[in-house]
Design an enzyme around this catalytic site. Structure first.
Site, PDB file in Angstrom:
ATOM      1  N   HIS A 143      11.075  59.867  31.597  1.00 22.10           N
ATOM      2  CA  HIS A 143      11.624  61.352  32.399  1.00 22.10           C
ATOM      3  C   HIS A 143      11.686  61.604  33.719  1.00 22.10           C
ATOM      4  O   HIS A 143      12.998  62.310  33.397  1.00 22.10           O
ATOM      5  CB  HIS A 143       9.356  61.196  33.126  1.00 22.10           C
ATOM      6  CG  HIS A 143       8.467  61.602  31.767  1.00 22.10           C
ATOM      7  ND1 HIS A 143       7.654  60.794  32.068  1.00 22.10           N
ATOM      8  CD2 HIS A 143       8.493  62.281  31.087  1.00 22.10           C
ATOM      9  CE1 HIS A 143       6.713  60.646  30.810  1.00 22.10           C
ATOM     10  NE2 HIS A 143       7.023  61.984  30.089  1.00 22.10           N
TER      11      HIS A 143
ATOM     12  N   LYS B 124     -10.302  66.459  30.103  1.00 23.94           N
ATOM     13  CA  LYS B 124      -9.702  65.520  30.171  1.00 23.94           C
ATOM     14  C   LYS B 124      -9.731  65.127  31.602  1.00 23.94           C
ATOM     15  O   LYS B 124      -8.404  65.528  32.223  1.00 23.94           O
ATOM     16  CB  LYS B 124      -8.327  64.801  29.582  1.00 23.94           C
ATOM     17  CG  LYS B 124      -9.485  64.752  27.809  1.00 23.94           C
ATOM     18  CD  LYS B 124      -7.848  64.795  26.725  1.00 23.94           C
ATOM     19  CE  LYS B 124      -7.069  66.292  26.196  1.00 23.94           C
ATOM     20  NZ  LYS B 124      -5.834  65.780  25.509  1.00 23.94           N
TER      21      LYS B 124
ATOM     22  N   ARG C  48      12.873  63.154  22.146  1.00 25.41           N
ATOM     23  CA  ARG C  48      12.950  61.427  21.790  1.00 25.41           C
ATOM     24  C   ARG C  48      13.115  61.308  20.177  1.00 25.41           C
ATOM     25  O   ARG C  48      14.082  60.169  19.766  1.00 25.41           O
ATOM     26  CB  ARG C  48      11.852  61.050  21.933  1.00 25.41           C
ATOM     27  CG  ARG C  48      11.554  60.670  23.536  1.00 25.41           C
ATOM     28  CD  ARG C  48      10.104  59.659  23.902  1.00 25.41           C
ATOM     29  NE  ARG C  48       9.266  60.348  22.968  1.00 25.41           N
ATOM     30  CZ  ARG C  48       8.331  60.235  22.889  1.00 25.41           C
ATOM     31  NH1 ARG C  48       8.255  58.194  23.368  1.00 25.41           N
ATOM     32  NH2 ARG C  48       7.088  60.309  22.425  1.00 25.41           N
TER      33      ARG C  48
ATOM     34  N   SER D 203       4.411  57.474  27.682  1.00 22.50           N
ATOM     35  CA  SER D 203       3.449  57.348  28.813  1.00 22.50           C
ATOM     36  C   SER D 203       1.975  56.873  28.195  1.00 22.50           C
ATOM     37  O   SER D 203       1.553  56.016  28.657  1.00 22.50           O
ATOM     38  CB  SER D 203       2.745  58.885  29.285  1.00 22.50           C
ATOM     39  OG  SER D 203       3.667  59.614  29.942  1.00 22.50           O
TER      40      SER D 203
END
Lengths: 158, 158, 158, 158, 158, 158
Positions: free
Chosen positions: B18, B42, B91, B129
């Site tokens: 990032h 969440k 990616r 992550s």
């Protein structure tokens, strides 16, 4: 140096796809440790004990293969077992992208670990534990996708 | 017209992948708003406050960058901030398919919003992550994958 | 610093997909150089002159856009033009894999060059110069896929 | 022999992408059964009744189409309905890999079942029930992505 | 049984990506035969002799590695050399799809042949002989992508 | 209305993968026209006549199937034959991306034409005419991949 490979997975359940990968990888390695990863939070469909019992029985006549469970990072388990290879099967390009990320992460964290990939056979490409589980849940016949020992056992249970 | 980009994500945690995207995108925009999306259902692994504190500290000397949290649709947040660009890193081709759906949806709902993509560097391709979180959970060393400020902070915690 | 982007391609011919990328990228850059790459060995379907004439006419009222041809490596052309950005459109994940290799190669050879990607619009995803060329070859109507100037010109030719 | 196709899905909600697949598949089949799969564990966003009511109303003037819910394996439902075809829409290559696994599994379990794929239209590629649900949850306008009957109904609810 | 792997390719030229695959595969095999495939119709950029000379020099101190050229089907060459393994590097998912077809074809024709895949390192993902060739053609510096022996030699040539 | 499908391809040669698609598609359509596309510039490996003879012989007892050659755009051929469907097999996600572009192009140019996709069987996924041709060129045994009539004929020739 001994060539030891760890074949990690949740194997919930072990399928004929997994079986084929292990058998075809045997000539490459001195030892293969089939390592059932577990997660304290998620219990899975079959118990770790059940999975381990099935896989052990399948390979009981194969001295190069051992079966064990583990938790934590796969590379930590490899270090502990002094295994320099991780064995993985590849089915599809979606698989590939995922496996590549994991393998490159492992290598970044522990340079000596090499992940070795074999392809699943064409007729096994569509077989995944999650789909097989679905078939079992709905009491349909999953024996086409399971090693004989497991398929027989499930028939007795149902 | 001011060129303002929103860089949305959950950043749980913010990785060197990032960081690289933001730094390389700086010459393109007048302002970049790093927008930590949260979901009432969440809670995530690190608290929103913690994530915000880390990212803010990383870029405290960079006046073009601000850090904030948001909930709801990203395009509604963009409209509110008068930002016409969304910045995203790409990616893998799996990433690409997902990002394309989101970007085309956003454009269908708000024609002026343009999503601008940069590629992650080759050596960052495997860093996500979710995988970094896994490493942290098992108390392994994730500092290779984290900006220095976060890595140092986690060492103090452990 | 001036934000100059090179939009490289063979543009044989320039399609409405290319047109849309350029127009949507305009707010991001101070200058866009549409750079028609040519290859001494391969002559292409339309001549370089013809392609250049069409594209120039399309953007003749847009002072931020210039049109030129080049041969050799794209990054050498960028250096010569002092352009730090390469602009590319992304259509599919096959595209993505190819574009990623080129962009990472360019960055490895010249660190300052950043490739910026926009997505083609959903309705343009299937439009490629090579398929449009096929349509033209068989004297079918390609005007759905071509900028008005080019479509009109081709009708006069046929 | 009657050509009956099952079009299975959770349709939570049915989108214009689904609608287009059904309409374009109509000339191929004598009957299409839109089959709303449900899962006792997961309740979904809209109730099964609501989804069924919406889809039934959409096709109430189309005698070749019926709407029903089912649980369990799709192929068991097909056998019960004496349907030899499963109809599916394909959007992206990620979709494709997933759909292929399911279709090959189904064929392995019941050889006569053939899955027939149509492509979503380019302008529908990015529309999925899950993303549309997200838009609805945040009270944004999802009517661009929904059949008129559903869009109108949701406006009355909000 | 001797573990012999064939590493087939055109290697026009051999890159640091190839070098890394061979070196990382060494602990797995007793012998690796680097096999330069040639095609009577296509002459390639560098001559077979040149490619062979370079690769041989690179590995001259490595007794487990030999270098040879071959024409015809790779599996016929494997049979002739009594090699049961084919070694291949995987870079991207596009690579994967292609490699899978070839490997499954080989296995269908000669059941004992197993293709073993290693991943290229993240920093080598974008390096392919065809792109490196392009760089060399335009007299740009390709030494970042080439083994030292080849890079040095090319500098002397230019 | 008659349901006529065109199954276009170069079929150089027709493989068991093609054969399976045609046979499995038969229950869907009233007529299937196997259409051998040819290109004046490229002559192919087997002559058009040879390909046509083989395919015709394979299906000589199947009145719903006809075999013909064509040049030009596939949709122009469909219009001429009053066929509203194009039949295609899908093997891999690389296939999918390519086929999607062609199908969407065809639909854009002639709205009534619908492309219907069936999946190749898992055991046929890796079989393509181009790889089979390679096997034949090197005098290896391709009979595993070819319909019996073609395989027998090739044995007589060699």
């Amino acid at each position: 140096m001994n060539k030891t490979a760890v074949f990690p997975g949740s194997f919930d359940p072990f399928t004929i796809g997994h079986e084929s990968i292990v058998e075809r990888a045997l000539p490459l390695f001195d030892n293969i440790i089939i390592a059932i990863g577990y997660n304290v939070q998620k219990s899975g469909y079959f118990s770790i004990d059940q999975r381990k019992k099935w896989i052990s029985k399948m390979f009981e006549n194969q001295p190069k293969i051992s079966v064990t469970e583990y938790s934590g990072l796969t590379i930590d388990f490899c270090k502990q077992k002094e295994a320099n290879f991780i064995l993985r099967g590849l089915r599809t390009s979606a698989d590939f992208e995922y496996e590549r990320a994991i393998a490159q992460m492992n290598k970044a964290m522990h340079y000596k670990i090499e992940t070795v990939f074999l392809l699943t056979l064409p007729q096994h490409t569509f077989i995944s534990s999650s789909v097989v589980r679905e078939v079992i849940k709905y009491k349909a016949d999953a024996s086409l996708f399971l090693p004989k020992i497991i398929a027989d056992d499930l028939k007795n249970i149902n």
